[in-house]
Structure formats: structure tokens, C-alpha cells
Enzyme design. Structure first.
Site, PDB file in Angstrom:
ATOM      1  N   GLU A   5      -1.687  -8.733   4.115  1.00 45.68           N
ATOM      2  CA  GLU A   5      -1.712  -9.147   5.524  1.00 45.68           C
ATOM      3  C   GLU A   5      -3.131  -9.285   6.054  1.00 45.68           C
ATOM      4  O   GLU A   5      -3.348  -9.868   7.132  1.00 45.68           O
ATOM      5  CB  GLU A   5      -0.913  -8.177   6.389  1.00 45.68           C
ATOM      6  CG  GLU A   5      -1.603  -6.892   6.796  1.00 45.68           C
ATOM      7  CD  GLU A   5      -1.672  -5.830   5.709  1.00 45.68           C
ATOM      8  OE1 GLU A   5      -2.204  -4.734   5.988  1.00 45.68           O
ATOM      9  OE2 GLU A   5      -1.186  -6.083   4.578  1.00 45.68           O
ATOM     10  N   HIS A  26      -3.637  -5.013   0.611  1.00 39.93           N
ATOM     11  CA  HIS A  26      -3.126  -5.413   1.929  1.00 39.93           C
ATOM     12  C   HIS A  26      -3.139  -6.931   2.070  1.00 39.93           C
ATOM     13  O   HIS A  26      -4.072  -7.505   2.639  1.00 39.93           O
ATOM     14  CB  HIS A  26      -3.964  -4.771   3.037  1.00 39.93           C
ATOM     15  CG  HIS A  26      -3.669  -3.332   3.252  1.00 39.93           C
ATOM     16  ND1 HIS A  26      -2.748  -2.883   4.167  1.00 39.93           N
ATOM     17  CD2 HIS A  26      -4.148  -2.227   2.632  1.00 39.93           C
ATOM     18  CE1 HIS A  26      -2.686  -1.565   4.123  1.00 39.93           C
ATOM     19  NE2 HIS A  26      -3.517  -1.143   3.202  1.00 39.93           N
ATOM     20  N   CYS A  73       0.834  -1.201   0.000  1.00 40.95           N
ATOM     21  CA  CYS A  73       0.000   0.000   0.000  1.00 40.95           C
ATOM     22  C   CYS A  73       0.874   1.259   0.000  1.00 40.95           C
ATOM     23  O   CYS A  73       1.449   1.611  -1.026  1.00 40.95           O
ATOM     24  CB  CYS A  73      -0.992  -0.036   1.150  1.00 40.95           C
ATOM     25  SG  CYS A  73      -2.331   1.173   0.953  1.00 40.95           S
TER      26      CYS A  73
END
Length: 228
Positions: A210, A208, A114
Site C-alpha cells: 500500500e 507494505h 506485514c
């Protein structure tokens, strides 16, 4: 064989826990969890003093992740701030740009997530769109949309099909830095991944990972880190 050590940049923010209300080095738990799930060890990297410290830190790592977070200060790419651009995080900008420079100089595998993609683009001479609608799920809520890989790229070698990704950003690449190539796009044309062709492993993604379950991008980083 020892697991590769992947450094992840962190925030310096006020935080409260227990009886304490103090500045803290913060990182959403999804980042180290993703690194561990991809077969590596994670090390948090709070802002430090300048390029010399960044080079010393990167020299001890097998790979580097620049995490998501605050907007990049527009002065970094020669622009005036838009009313919808967030407050500057100058210490973090300086530290993470120094980490990126050190990784590029040393050939250390680098993944920008990002803000990390945006900083990579700025570090190499690109610019950013300061506000973009439709790439979040609402304030404080991750959205989801499709990204399509560009055939023949590093990213496409990791994720060859169109994929749904977790997303939360209101800025994106405007002018892509000339050393970089786009390696994935959203359906609206937004550059969703960019990479640096060549011997080093350098990739930025606008979403993202994660916050999702797909570890293929970070597994690619870890494999590159292990080869070093």
C-alpha cells in the site's frame, strides 16, 4: 459485472480530529487506495465480537486483507515477550485471527500484509522472530529492500522478478507453519512472502504494497475474488 468487495481489517486507536478526541477505527489511506487501484471496492472491518461475527462478515466479502500494525502477542505462539516487543493488541489479535480462520474455512481469497503475514503464520502453528534489525528506514520511516520470488509459487506467478519493496517491520517469520511454503525471501534470508498451496488463494507478504506503486499482488487477490 460488479466489482469484488475486499474487506480490510482496521485498528481501534485513540484519535484526534477537529474538536474530537475519541476512540476510532483507523486504517492508513493507502490500503483502500490500493484496493481501488486494483479494481475492487474496499470495506473497513473494525474489531467485532469473536468467531461468529467474523464468519458472518467474511461470508459477505469476496476477498480479505489483514492489514499491518502492532506486534502479535507472543503468547499466541507460545513465547515469552521480548523487551523489544511492543504492547499487546489483544482485541485486534483475536478479531484478525478469527477473520483468518473464517477465510480459510470458507475459501475466501486472503492477503496478509506485514502483521497479516505474521498472524497467518501464527494461526497455522508457526512462530515469530520478535526483533529484527535492518527492515525499516528508521522510526516512522519506510525503508526499501529487494525481495526475490521462489520459482513455481503463486507469488512468483504475480511478480516473477526480484523487486524493490517498501518495508517497515521489526518482526518476521521464525518457524514457518507446516501448511505454508515460503514464496519470497529478502537478501538476508528473511521470509518475505508465504502462501498456502491448494485451491484457495492465500498469500502473505512481509512488506507494505500500500506504500508503493506495484499493484500486481492485490490485482491477483482481486482476480481470485472475482472468480468466486
Amino acid at each position: 459485472m460488479p466489482k469484488p468487495l475486499i474487506g480490510i481489517s482496521t485498528y481501534l486507536e485513540p484519535a484526534r480530529w477537529g474538536v474530537w478526541d475519541l476512540p476510532a477505527a483507523l486504517l492508513p489511506a493507502g490500503y483502500p487506495r490500493l484496493v481501488r487501484a486494483s479494481g475492487a471496492l474496499a470495506a473497513m472491518l473494525p474489531p467485532d465480537e469473536g468467531p461468529t461475527a467474523a464468519a458472518e462478515v467474511v461470508a459477505r466479502l469476496d476477498g480479505l486483507i489483514i492489514a499491518g500494525g502492532a506486534d502479535v502477542e507472543p503468547v499466541r505462539y507460545g513465547a515469552e515477550p521480548s523487551p523489544r516487543t511492543g504492547p499487546p493488541a489483544r482485541e485486534r489479535d483475536a478479531w484478525e485471527l478469527a477473520l483468518i480462520d473464517a477465510a480459510l474455512a470458507s475459501g475466501t481469497p486472503l492477503l496478509g500484509i506485514c502483521r497479516g503475514l505474521q498472524l497467518l503464520n501464527v494461526a497455522l502453528g508457526g512462530t515469530l522472530v520478535q526483533h529484527l534489525d535492518g527492515h525499516t528506514g528508521g522510526r516512522g520511516v519506510f525503508g526499501e529492500h529487494t525481495v526475490k520470488p521462489v520459482p513455481g509459487t503463486l507469488y512468483a506467478s504475480l511478480v516473477p522478478e526480484a523487486a524493490e519493496v517498501p518495508t517497515y517491520h521489526h518482526q518476521c517469520v521464525d518457524r514457518l507453519a507446516s501448511p505454508l511454503i515460503a514464496s519470497a525471501h529478502a537478501e538476508d534470508g528473511t521470509v518475505e512472502a508465504a502462501e498456502l498451496p491448494g485451491a484457495a488463494w492465500v498469500l502473505g507478504v512481509q512488506w507494505h504494497p500500500e506504500m508503493g506503486r506495484d499493484t500486481r499482488v492485490t490485482e491477483g487477490l482481486v482476480r481470485a475474488a472475482a472468480r468466486r
